[in-house]
Scaffold this active site. Structure first.
Site, PDB file in Angstrom:
ATOM      1  N   HIS A   1      -8.189  -0.481  -0.561  1.00  0.00           N
ATOM      2  CA  HIS A   1      -7.505  -0.647  -1.844  1.00  0.00           C
ATOM      3  C   HIS A   1      -8.270  -1.722  -2.616  1.00  0.00           C
ATOM      4  O   HIS A   1      -8.293  -2.878  -2.186  1.00  0.00           O
ATOM      5  CB  HIS A   1      -6.047  -1.086  -1.637  1.00  0.00           C
ATOM      6  CG  HIS A   1      -5.263  -0.077  -0.861  1.00  0.00           C
ATOM      7  ND1 HIS A   1      -4.557   0.930  -1.471  1.00  0.00           N
ATOM      8  CD2 HIS A   1      -5.110   0.111   0.479  1.00  0.00           C
ATOM      9  CE1 HIS A   1      -3.980   1.684  -0.541  1.00  0.00           C
ATOM     10  NE2 HIS A   1      -4.301   1.213   0.643  1.00  0.00           N
TER      11      HIS A   1
ATOM     12  N   ARG B   1      -7.882  -2.330  -5.991  1.00  0.00           N
ATOM     13  CA  ARG B   1      -7.137  -2.823  -7.172  1.00  0.00           C
ATOM     14  C   ARG B   1      -7.930  -2.570  -8.467  1.00  0.00           C
ATOM     15  O   ARG B   1      -8.836  -1.763  -8.506  1.00  0.00           O
ATOM     16  CB  ARG B   1      -6.776  -4.312  -7.013  1.00  0.00           C
ATOM     17  CG  ARG B   1      -6.149  -4.678  -5.668  1.00  0.00           C
ATOM     18  CD  ARG B   1      -4.956  -3.819  -5.317  1.00  0.00           C
ATOM     19  NE  ARG B   1      -4.201  -4.343  -4.181  1.00  0.00           N
ATOM     20  CZ  ARG B   1      -3.426  -3.595  -3.397  1.00  0.00           C
ATOM     21  NH1 ARG B   1      -3.313  -2.294  -3.598  1.00  0.00           N
ATOM     22  NH2 ARG B   1      -2.759  -4.153  -2.409  1.00  0.00           N
TER      23      ARG B   1
ATOM     24  N   HIS C   1      -4.628   5.199   8.930  1.00  0.00           N
ATOM     25  CA  HIS C   1      -4.070   3.980   9.542  1.00  0.00           C
ATOM     26  C   HIS C   1      -2.999   4.268  10.587  1.00  0.00           C
ATOM     27  O   HIS C   1      -1.853   3.867  10.438  1.00  0.00           O
ATOM     28  CB  HIS C   1      -3.553   3.013   8.476  1.00  0.00           C
ATOM     29  CG  HIS C   1      -2.654   3.605   7.422  1.00  0.00           C
ATOM     30  ND1 HIS C   1      -1.580   4.388   7.707  1.00  0.00           N
ATOM     31  CD2 HIS C   1      -2.679   3.500   6.069  1.00  0.00           C
ATOM     32  CE1 HIS C   1      -0.987   4.741   6.589  1.00  0.00           C
ATOM     33  NE2 HIS C   1      -1.642   4.228   5.578  1.00  0.00           N
TER      34      HIS C   1
ATOM     35  N   LYS D   1      -5.233  12.222  -1.720  1.00  0.00           N
ATOM     36  CA  LYS D   1      -4.340  11.396  -0.907  1.00  0.00           C
ATOM     37  C   LYS D   1      -2.906  11.839  -1.060  1.00  0.00           C
ATOM     38  O   LYS D   1      -2.408  11.982  -2.180  1.00  0.00           O
ATOM     39  CB  LYS D   1      -4.474   9.927  -1.369  1.00  0.00           C
ATOM     40  CG  LYS D   1      -3.622   8.931  -0.595  1.00  0.00           C
ATOM     41  CD  LYS D   1      -4.129   8.739   0.823  1.00  0.00           C
ATOM     42  CE  LYS D   1      -3.128   7.952   1.662  1.00  0.00           C
ATOM     43  NZ  LYS D   1      -3.309   6.521   1.598  1.00  0.00           N
TER      44      LYS D   1
ATOM     45  N   HIS E   1     -11.093   3.584   4.210  1.00  0.00           N
ATOM     46  CA  HIS E   1      -9.746   3.402   3.595  1.00  0.00           C
ATOM     47  C   HIS E   1      -9.648   1.995   3.000  1.00  0.00           C
ATOM     48  O   HIS E   1      -9.466   1.028   3.743  1.00  0.00           O
ATOM     49  CB  HIS E   1      -8.654   3.607   4.654  1.00  0.00           C
ATOM     50  CG  HIS E   1      -7.270   3.590   4.099  1.00  0.00           C
ATOM     51  ND1 HIS E   1      -6.321   4.531   4.437  1.00  0.00           N
ATOM     52  CD2 HIS E   1      -6.637   2.753   3.227  1.00  0.00           C
ATOM     53  CE1 HIS E   1      -5.195   4.282   3.804  1.00  0.00           C
ATOM     54  NE2 HIS E   1      -5.351   3.197   3.066  1.00  0.00           N
TER      55      HIS E   1
ATOM     56  N   ASP F   1      -7.913  -0.385   5.500  1.00  0.00           N
ATOM     57  CA  ASP F   1      -6.702  -0.475   4.682  1.00  0.00           C
ATOM     58  C   ASP F   1      -6.575  -1.872   4.064  1.00  0.00           C
ATOM     59  O   ASP F   1      -5.460  -2.371   3.901  1.00  0.00           O
ATOM     60  CB  ASP F   1      -5.449  -0.111   5.487  1.00  0.00           C
ATOM     61  CG  ASP F   1      -4.271   0.262   4.591  1.00  0.00           C
ATOM     62  OD1 ASP F   1      -4.458   0.425   3.371  1.00  0.00           O
ATOM     63  OD2 ASP F   1      -3.151   0.377   5.121  1.00  0.00           O
TER      64      ASP F   1
ATOM     65  N   HIS G   1      -0.831   9.440   4.251  1.00  0.00           N
ATOM     66  CA  HIS G   1      -0.002   8.311   4.698  1.00  0.00           C
ATOM     67  C   HIS G   1       1.148   8.940   5.474  1.00  0.00           C
ATOM     68  O   HIS G   1       2.068   9.495   4.887  1.00  0.00           O
ATOM     69  CB  HIS G   1       0.513   7.488   3.508  1.00  0.00           C
ATOM     70  CG  HIS G   1       1.342   6.320   3.961  1.00  0.00           C
ATOM     71  ND1 HIS G   1       0.895   5.028   3.941  1.00  0.00           N
ATOM     72  CD2 HIS G   1       2.584   6.286   4.500  1.00  0.00           C
ATOM     73  CE1 HIS G   1       1.836   4.235   4.442  1.00  0.00           C
ATOM     74  NE2 HIS G   1       2.867   4.972   4.782  1.00  0.00           N
TER      75      HIS G   1
HETATM   76  N1  OTD Z   1      -0.129  -1.965   1.403  1.00  0.00           N
HETATM   77  N2  OTD Z   1      -0.102  -0.295   2.999  1.00  0.00           N
HETATM   78  C1  OTD Z   1      -0.691   0.558   2.122  1.00  0.00           C
HETATM   79  C2  OTD Z   1      -0.990   0.216   0.848  1.00  0.00           C
HETATM   80  C3  OTD Z   1      -0.724  -1.097   0.480  1.00  0.00           C
HETATM   81  O1  OTD Z   1      -0.735  -2.781  -1.050  1.00  0.00           O
HETATM   82  C4  OTD Z   1      -1.060  -1.617  -0.841  1.00  0.00           C
HETATM   83  O2  OTD Z   1      -1.655  -0.895  -1.666  1.00  0.00           O
HETATM   84  C5  OTD Z   1      -0.965   1.890   2.602  1.00  0.00           C
HETATM   85  O3  OTD Z   1      -0.245   2.327   3.483  1.00  0.00           O
HETATM   86  O4  OTD Z   1      -1.907   2.518   2.160  1.00  0.00           O
HETATM   87  C6  OTD Z   1       0.176  -1.547   2.647  1.00  0.00           C
HETATM   88  O5  OTD Z   1       0.701  -2.311   3.451  1.00  0.00           O
HETATM   89 ZN    ZN Z   2      -3.794   2.046   2.388  1.00  0.00          ZN
HETATM   90 ZN    ZN Z   3      -0.934   4.272   3.633  1.00  0.00          ZN
END
Ligand code: OTD
Ligand code: ZN
Ligand code: ZN
Length: 345
Positions: free
Chosen positions: A16, A18, A175, A100, A14, A248, A137
Site C-alpha cells: 500500500h 498511499r 496475506h 483486487k 503486496h 502488505d 483479501h
Molecule cells: N491495513 N490491512 C490491509 C490494508 C490496510 O491500511 C491498509 O490499507 C489489507 O488487508 O490489505 C491492513 O491492516
Molecule cells: Zn493489503
Molecule cells: Zn487485505
C-alpha cells in the site's frame, strides 16, 4: 555460518503506497529494496478505472524519483459494478496486472468492495479467459463471525466454491494468516498461490494483547494463535513454489494508530528483507529465501525474474523508533528491535 547472502533482486507482491505527500514519504522505502511491487488500489476513492490507475502509476514513478528503476505493477479495485470489458481492456493495455477483490468492509478502504461474489462472476470468468490474476483479501465480513475466524470461514464458505466454479481463474490468496489457509494453498492446484507478510511470520496475537494493547501490532487480517504462525513459517520456508513475499506494508500516521479506534496496518517497508531473512535463518532455510523473495512471484505472475542482485550481510541492525515520512510520523514494524541482517543494496 553464512555471513552474506546475495540473491536475485526481490519483488514485493503486496504493498500500500498511499497517495499525495505520504506516497512521497513511503514509496522510496519499497523502491530501495524491491524491483517491482504489486500496488493495492484501496485509495479514497478506490482505483476503479483505467484512467485513474494510469494516473496513480505516474504519481508513484514520480514519487520514487528519477534515479530509481522501480516498477509499480498496478491493480484494479473490483466493485459490484465493474465492467468485464474495462478489465480486459486495461489488462491488454498493460495498465492492470491484476484485480483486487475486497469483500465489502473487510479492511481499510474496502467500503466499495464486492457485496456478493456471485455479482462479479462475469468479470471473474473474463479474467480466467485472459489469464489475469485475481488477488483476494480472504475474510468474511459477517458480524456474527469472530474476527479470528474470518479467514477460515472465508475458505469454507467462499474460496472453495469460487475455485471449484472457476478452476481456470488464477488466484492469489493474499496475506494468509492461518494454518487452514496454508493447508488450502498447499493442496490447491497450480492456479492458486499465496503471499505471506513478515509480521505474520514473526508475531502471534499475544504481541498485540499481552501487557497492554499494542496498536503497532494490529493489522488485518489480525495475527492469530501461535500454531498458525508456525504453519505459516513452515509453508514459507518449505521450498513450496506457490508462496511468495508480499509485505502488505500499510503505513498509517502514529497518531491514527495510537488512538481509541486505531487504524489497521503495519509499516514494514524499511526493513522488509531483513525481517524475512531473520525468519528464514531461524528456520534454517536461508537457501530457500531466494525462491520465496525473488523467483516464485514472477513465476506465478508470468514475469521474468529480475536480473540484478541484492546482498544482505549478517550484522545486527536496530530498527528506528519512528520515521518522518515527508511530514508524517510513522512507527515501523520492529521499532526499537534488533534484526540479524543488514540490507547492503
Ligand atoms: N491495513 N490491512 C490491509 C490494508 C490496510 O491500511 C491498509 O490499507 C489489507 O488487508 O490489505 C491492513 O491492516
Ligand atoms: Zn493489503
Ligand atoms: Zn487485505
Amino acid at each position: 555460518m553464512t555471513q552474506t547472502l546475495t540473491i536475485r533482486r526481490p519483488d514485493d507482491w503486496h504493498v500500500h503506497l498511499r497517495d499525495g505527500a505520504l506516497l512521497k514519504g513511503v514509496a522510496p522505502h519499497t523502491a530501495r529494496q524491491f524491483a517491482r511491487a504489486i500496488v493495492m488500489p484501496n485509495l479514497n476513492p478506490p482505483m476503479t478505472d483505467m484512467a485513474g490507475v494510469a494516473a496513480y502509476r505516474a504519481r508513484i514513478v514520480e514519487a520514487v524519483g528519477q534515479g530509481s528503476d522501480f516498477a509499480p505493477l498496478m491493480t484494479l479495485y473490483l466493485t459490484d459494478d465493474t465492467d468485464p470489458d474495462e478489465v480486459a481492456r486495461g489488462h491488454a493495455a498493460g495498465v492492470f496486472v491484476a484485480a483486487k477483490l475486497y469483500p465489502a468492509h473487510a479492511t481499510t478502504g474496502s467500503a466499495h468492495g464486492v457485496t456478493d461474489i456471485a455479482r462479479i462472476y462475469p468479470v471473474l470468468e473474463r479474467m480466467a479467459e485472459i489469464g489475469m490474476p485475481l488477488l483476494i483479501h480472504g475474510e468474511v465480513t459477517d458480524a456474527d463471525v469472530d474476527i479470528f475466524d474470518r479467514e477460515a470461514v472465508f475458505i469454507a464458505r467462499t474460496l472453495t466454491r469460487l475455485i471449484a466454479d472457476l478452476p481456470g481463474l488464477r488466484v492469489v490468496f493474499e496475506h494468509i494468516t492461518t494454518a487452514e489457509a496454508a493447508d488450502f494453498v498447499r493442496d490447491a492446484g497450480p492456479n492458486v498461490a499465496a503471499t505471506i507478510t513478515p509480521q505474520h511470520l514473526h508475531i502471534n496475537r499475544n504481541a498485540m494483547l499481552v501487557g497492554g494493547i499494542r496498536p503497532h501490532a494490529y493489522c488485518l487480517p489480525v495475527a492469530k494463535r501461535e500454531h498458525h504462525r508456525q504453519a505459516l513459517r513452515t509453508l514459507a520456508t518449505s521450498g513450496f513454489d506457490r508462496v511468495f513475499l508480499g509485505t502488505d506494508t500499510a503505513p498509517h500516521a502514529q497518531h491514527l494508530k495510537e488512538a481509541a479506534c486505531g487504524c489497521a496496518g503495519l509499516f514494514n517497508a524499511p526493513f522488509a528483507l531483513e525481517s524475512y531473512a531473520t525468519v528464514f535463518e531461524e528456520e534454517g532455510a536461508l537457501d530457500r529465501f531466494e525462491a520465496f523473495a525473488s523467483r516464485n512471484g514472477p513465476a506465478f505472475y508470468r514475469l521474468p525474474v529480475n536480473t540484478q542482485t541484492v546482498t544482505l550481510v549478517r550484522e545486527p541492525v536496530t530498527v528506528p523508533a519512528s520515521y518522518d515520512c515527508n511530514g508524517t510520523t510513522i512507527v515501523p514494524f520492529h521499532a526499537g528491535e534488533t534484526l540479524n541482517w543488514r540490507f547492503a543494496g
